[in-house]
Design a protein around this motif. Structure first.
Motif, PDB file in Angstrom:
ATOM      1  N   SER A  18       0.822  -1.214   0.000  1.00 55.71           N
ATOM      2  CA  SER A  18       0.000   0.000   0.000  1.00 55.71           C
ATOM      3  C   SER A  18       0.853   1.260   0.000  1.00 55.71           C
ATOM      4  O   SER A  18       0.351   2.352  -0.281  1.00 55.71           O
ATOM      5  CB  SER A  18      -0.938   0.009   1.214  1.00 55.71           C
ATOM      6  OG  SER A  18      -0.207  -0.089   2.429  1.00 55.71           O
ATOM      7  N   GLU A  19       2.134   1.120   0.345  1.00 48.86           N
ATOM      8  CA  GLU A  19       3.087   2.223   0.285  1.00 48.86           C
ATOM      9  C   GLU A  19       4.395   1.693  -0.285  1.00 48.86           C
ATOM     10  O   GLU A  19       4.558   0.482  -0.477  1.00 48.86           O
ATOM     11  CB  GLU A  19       3.345   2.819   1.679  1.00 48.86           C
ATOM     12  CG  GLU A  19       2.158   3.463   2.329  1.00 48.86           C
ATOM     13  CD  GLU A  19       2.511   4.103   3.661  1.00 48.86           C
ATOM     14  OE1 GLU A  19       3.717   4.264   3.953  1.00 48.86           O
ATOM     15  OE2 GLU A  19       1.584   4.442   4.422  1.00 48.86           O
ATOM     16  N   ILE A  20       5.337   2.579  -0.537  1.00 48.15           N
ATOM     17  CA  ILE A  20       6.644   2.169  -1.056  1.00 48.15           C
ATOM     18  C   ILE A  20       7.393   1.407   0.026  1.00 48.15           C
ATOM     19  O   ILE A  20       7.577   1.909   1.135  1.00 48.15           O
ATOM     20  CB  ILE A  20       7.476   3.391  -1.502  1.00 48.15           C
ATOM     21  CG1 ILE A  20       6.760   4.115  -2.643  1.00 48.15           C
ATOM     22  CG2 ILE A  20       8.877   2.964  -1.949  1.00 48.15           C
ATOM     23  CD1 ILE A  20       7.424   5.418  -3.050  1.00 48.15           C
ATOM     24  N   PRO A  21       7.818   0.171  -0.257  1.00 47.20           N
ATOM     25  CA  PRO A  21       8.543  -0.608   0.751  1.00 47.20           C
ATOM     26  C   PRO A  21      10.004  -0.167   0.854  1.00 47.20           C
ATOM     27  O   PRO A  21      10.572   0.379  -0.089  1.00 47.20           O
ATOM     28  CB  PRO A  21       8.444  -2.041   0.226  1.00 47.20           C
ATOM     29  CG  PRO A  21       8.364  -1.875  -1.258  1.00 47.20           C
ATOM     30  CD  PRO A  21       7.580  -0.607  -1.483  1.00 47.20           C
ATOM     31  N   GLU A  22      10.578  -0.430   2.001  1.00 44.62           N
ATOM     32  CA  GLU A  22      11.971  -0.087   2.242  1.00 44.62           C
ATOM     33  C   GLU A  22      12.886  -0.981   1.413  1.00 44.62           C
ATOM     34  O   GLU A  22      12.707  -2.195   1.345  1.00 44.62           O
ATOM     35  CB  GLU A  22      12.270  -0.271   3.730  1.00 44.62           C
ATOM     36  CG  GLU A  22      13.678   0.053   4.147  1.00 44.62           C
ATOM     37  CD  GLU A  22      13.888  -0.172   5.634  1.00 44.62           C
ATOM     38  OE1 GLU A  22      14.327   0.753   6.310  1.00 44.62           O
ATOM     39  OE2 GLU A  22      13.577  -1.289   6.119  1.00 44.62           O
ATOM     40  N   PHE A  23      13.879  -0.399   0.765  1.00 38.59           N
ATOM     41  CA  PHE A  23      14.840  -1.171  -0.032  1.00 38.59           C
ATOM     42  C   PHE A  23      15.954  -1.681   0.874  1.00 38.59           C
ATOM     43  O   PHE A  23      16.433  -0.973   1.763  1.00 38.59           O
ATOM     44  CB  PHE A  23      15.445  -0.303  -1.135  1.00 38.59           C
ATOM     45  CG  PHE A  23      16.519  -0.992  -1.922  1.00 38.59           C
ATOM     46  CD1 PHE A  23      16.194  -1.926  -2.889  1.00 38.59           C
ATOM     47  CD2 PHE A  23      17.857  -0.723  -1.676  1.00 38.59           C
ATOM     48  CE1 PHE A  23      17.187  -2.583  -3.609  1.00 38.59           C
ATOM     49  CE2 PHE A  23      18.859  -1.363  -2.390  1.00 38.59           C
ATOM     50  CZ  PHE A  23      18.517  -2.301  -3.355  1.00 38.59           C
ATOM     51  N   VAL A  24      16.350  -2.929   0.645  1.00 35.96           N
ATOM     52  CA  VAL A  24      17.434  -3.543   1.402  1.00 35.96           C
ATOM     53  C   VAL A  24      18.561  -3.890   0.437  1.00 35.96           C
ATOM     54  O   VAL A  24      18.313  -4.417  -0.648  1.00 35.96           O
ATOM     55  CB  VAL A  24      16.951  -4.815   2.130  1.00 35.96           C
ATOM     56  CG1 VAL A  24      18.102  -5.465   2.891  1.00 35.96           C
ATOM     57  CG2 VAL A  24      15.824  -4.461   3.084  1.00 35.96           C
ATOM     58  N   ALA A  25      19.801  -3.584   0.822  1.00 38.01           N
ATOM     59  CA  ALA A  25      20.954  -3.811  -0.042  1.00 38.01           C
ATOM     60  C   ALA A  25      21.096  -5.285  -0.401  1.00 38.01           C
ATOM     61  O   ALA A  25      20.576  -6.178   0.274  1.00 38.01           O
ATOM     62  CB  ALA A  25      22.226  -3.309   0.646  1.00 38.01           C
ATOM     63  N   SER A  26      21.821  -5.557  -1.472  1.00 45.73           N
ATOM     64  CA  SER A  26      22.041  -6.930  -1.914  1.00 45.73           C
ATOM     65  C   SER A  26      23.097  -7.607  -1.051  1.00 45.73           C
ATOM     66  O   SER A  26      23.657  -7.014  -0.129  1.00 45.73           O
ATOM     67  CB  SER A  26      22.484  -6.936  -3.387  1.00 45.73           C
ATOM     68  OG  SER A  26      23.694  -6.211  -3.535  1.00 45.73           O
ATOM     69  N   GLY A  27      23.355  -8.881  -1.370  1.00 42.68           N
ATOM     70  CA  GLY A  27      24.395  -9.612  -0.659  1.00 42.68           C
ATOM     71  C   GLY A  27      23.944 -10.117   0.698  1.00 42.68           C
ATOM     72  O   GLY A  27      22.775 -10.420   0.922  1.00 42.68           O
ATOM     73  N   SER A  28      24.894 -10.195   1.626  1.00 41.35           N
ATOM     74  CA  SER A  28      24.620 -10.777   2.941  1.00 41.35           C
ATOM     75  C   SER A  28      23.581  -9.984   3.720  1.00 41.35           C
ATOM     76  O   SER A  28      22.805 -10.556   4.495  1.00 41.35           O
ATOM     77  CB  SER A  28      25.914 -10.887   3.750  1.00 41.35           C
ATOM     78  OG  SER A  28      26.493  -9.610   3.941  1.00 41.35           O
ATOM     79  N   THR A  29      23.541  -8.667   3.537  1.00 35.53           N
ATOM     80  CA  THR A  29      22.544  -7.851   4.230  1.00 35.53           C
ATOM     81  C   THR A  29      21.139  -8.255   3.803  1.00 35.53           C
ATOM     82  O   THR A  29      20.237  -8.417   4.632  1.00 35.53           O
ATOM     83  CB  THR A  29      22.759  -6.360   3.944  1.00 35.53           C
ATOM     84  OG1 THR A  29      24.061  -5.980   4.380  1.00 35.53           O
ATOM     85  CG2 THR A  29      21.714  -5.510   4.648  1.00 35.53           C
ATOM     86  N   PHE A  30      20.953  -8.458   2.521  1.00 32.87           N
ATOM     87  CA  PHE A  30      19.653  -8.878   2.010  1.00 32.87           C
ATOM     88  C   PHE A  30      19.298 -10.283   2.501  1.00 32.87           C
ATOM     89  O   PHE A  30      18.167 -10.542   2.894  1.00 32.87           O
ATOM     90  CB  PHE A  30      19.634  -8.845   0.488  1.00 32.87           C
ATOM     91  CG  PHE A  30      18.427  -9.527  -0.099  1.00 32.87           C
ATOM     92  CD1 PHE A  30      17.171  -8.954  -0.016  1.00 32.87           C
ATOM     93  CD2 PHE A  30      18.550 -10.765  -0.712  1.00 32.87           C
ATOM     94  CE1 PHE A  30      16.056  -9.601  -0.531  1.00 32.87           C
ATOM     95  CE2 PHE A  30      17.445 -11.410  -1.237  1.00 32.87           C
ATOM     96  CZ  PHE A  30      16.197 -10.826  -1.151  1.00 32.87           C
ATOM     97  N   GLN A  31      20.259 -11.189   2.479  1.00 33.66           N
ATOM     98  CA  GLN A  31      19.990 -12.558   2.914  1.00 33.66           C
ATOM     99  C   GLN A  31      19.532 -12.604   4.371  1.00 33.66           C
ATOM    100  O   GLN A  31      18.599 -13.333   4.727  1.00 33.66           O
ATOM    101  CB  GLN A  31      21.241 -13.433   2.726  1.00 33.66           C
ATOM    102  CG  GLN A  31      21.642 -13.650   1.285  1.00 33.66           C
ATOM    103  CD  GLN A  31      20.606 -14.439   0.493  1.00 33.66           C
ATOM    104  OE1 GLN A  31      19.759 -15.108   1.066  1.00 33.66           O
ATOM    105  NE2 GLN A  31      20.661 -14.341  -0.816  1.00 33.66           N
ATOM    106  N   SER A  32      20.184 -11.823   5.219  1.00 35.46           N
ATOM    107  CA  SER A  32      19.790 -11.772   6.624  1.00 35.46           C
ATOM    108  C   SER A  32      18.398 -11.194   6.780  1.00 35.46           C
ATOM    109  O   SER A  32      17.587 -11.683   7.567  1.00 35.46           O
ATOM    110  CB  SER A  32      20.806 -10.926   7.409  1.00 35.46           C
ATOM    111  OG  SER A  32      20.406 -10.788   8.756  1.00 35.46           O
ATOM    112  N   TRP A  33      18.105 -10.157   6.019  1.00 31.82           N
ATOM    113  CA  TRP A  33      16.783  -9.523   6.043  1.00 31.82           C
ATOM    114  C   TRP A  33      15.718 -10.516   5.600  1.00 31.82           C
ATOM    115  O   TRP A  33      14.687 -10.685   6.253  1.00 31.82           O
ATOM    116  CB  TRP A  33      16.802  -8.293   5.140  1.00 31.82           C
ATOM    117  CG  TRP A  33      15.478  -7.605   4.974  1.00 31.82           C
ATOM    118  CD1 TRP A  33      14.968  -6.594   5.725  1.00 31.82           C
ATOM    119  CD2 TRP A  33      14.499  -7.888   3.955  1.00 31.82           C
ATOM    120  NE1 TRP A  33      13.731  -6.222   5.256  1.00 31.82           N
ATOM    121  CE2 TRP A  33      13.422  -7.001   4.169  1.00 31.82           C
ATOM    122  CE3 TRP A  33      14.434  -8.790   2.899  1.00 31.82           C
ATOM    123  CZ2 TRP A  33      12.297  -6.992   3.360  1.00 31.82           C
ATOM    124  CZ3 TRP A  33      13.308  -8.798   2.102  1.00 31.82           C
ATOM    125  CH2 TRP A  33      12.244  -7.902   2.327  1.00 31.82           C
ATOM    126  N   ALA A  34      15.936 -11.181   4.467  1.00 31.45           N
ATOM    127  CA  ALA A  34      14.944 -12.082   3.896  1.00 31.45           C
ATOM    128  C   ALA A  34      14.686 -13.283   4.796  1.00 31.45           C
ATOM    129  O   ALA A  34      13.551 -13.775   4.877  1.00 31.45           O
ATOM    130  CB  ALA A  34      15.402 -12.551   2.517  1.00 31.45           C
TER     131      ALA A  34
END
Length: 266
Positions: free
Chosen positions: A176-192
């Motif tokens: 419903s709004e713009i979601p927060e972008f998460v960097a690629s690589g290990s940062t993204f993997q931890s987030w996901a």
């Protein structure tokens, strides 16, 4: 006034504790409450009038935006033009109601869609009485300062309660709004790992090291394949919008290339 929130399907009704996310919000001043009452078509929000928040989704979990709700009860009782309420991009609406049953004609693109009947039982109890079979309806009694505090997953690929016969890559999430972008690589993997859980597992990690945000849509590359003839459940929670709101938790169920299509029950 404390928050009471129910996730309701027209084929059943159950309490869902995930929606108990806001407890004992700060009291609004009498002037703020008065102004909200005027905005919503009532003279005041007193002890006998409560602010009901609702959300309408179709059987596949797609939020129903731009639906018009016309209060049949007010039209019948007051014999005048009935006020209407329009759902926002998240399928949400806000209506001031008193104790008792309230009937609404729900219109989609100018055509009658279904009749919605809800009942306010007390200051913290509102329930669904009837709606179109299969629709997902959420109801809550809230405080005025909670309006606009929601961040919703409004659509997805795969959709909820569906059978998929094509490659799921990327997974697409619409908000419903713009979601927060998460960097690629290990940062993204931890987030996901924390935000998107797939059961049964499709591998570890299940995602590639990148995501793409285009407007309100988030695309997530899958690292592993789904197995044929297998039902999956995806749990989504904790994703934030750029404005800092946290998404209301969602569950997506689907079957991947089943020989016999899965039938989902609520």
């Amino acid at each position: 006034m404390s928050l009471s929130f129910f996730l309701v399907s027209t084929s059943g009704c159950y309490y869902h504790p995930l929606w108990q996310s806001i407890l004992n919000p700060a009291e609004e001043s009498s002037e703020q409450i008065k102004q909200l009452g005027l905005l919503l078509g009532v003279s005041s929000l007193g002890t006998d009038i409560y602010l009901v928040a609702g959300q309408i989704r179709d059987p596949n979990g797609v939020a129903q935006a731009n639906l018009e709700l016309i209060n049949k009860s007010i039209a019948a009782n007051k014999k005048n033009t009935s006020p209407s309420y329009t759902t926002d991009v998240g399928g949400r609406f806000y209506i001031s109601l008193g104790i008792g049953k309230h009937s609404f004609d729900v219109y989609k693109e100018g055509l009658l869609y279904f009749e919605l009947v809800i009942e306010v039982l007390s200051a913290n109890n509102v329930q669904l009485v009837s709606a179109l079979q299969g629709m997902e309806i959420t109801l809550a009694i809230i405080e005025p300062n909670q309006i606009g505090s929601e961040f919703d997953l409004v659509d997805s690929f795969p959709k909820n309660n569906t059978n998929i016969y094509s490659t799921i890559n990327p997974m697409q999430l619409y908000f419903s709004e713009i979601p927060e972008f998460v960097a690629s690589g290990s940062t993204f993997q931890s987030w996901a790992f924390d935000k998107i859980v797939i059961i049964p597992s499709i591998g570890s990690p299940p995602f590639e090291g990148n995501m793409v945000v285009t407007g309100n849509r988030m695309d997530i590359q899958m690292a592993y394949s789904f197995a044929m003839n297998t039902p999956y459940t995806i749990f989504i929670t904790g994703i934030k919008s750029v404005s800092g709101k946290t998404v209301a938790p969602r569950m997506i169920r689907f079957c991947y290339e089943p020989s016999i299509p899965c039938v989902f029950s609520n």
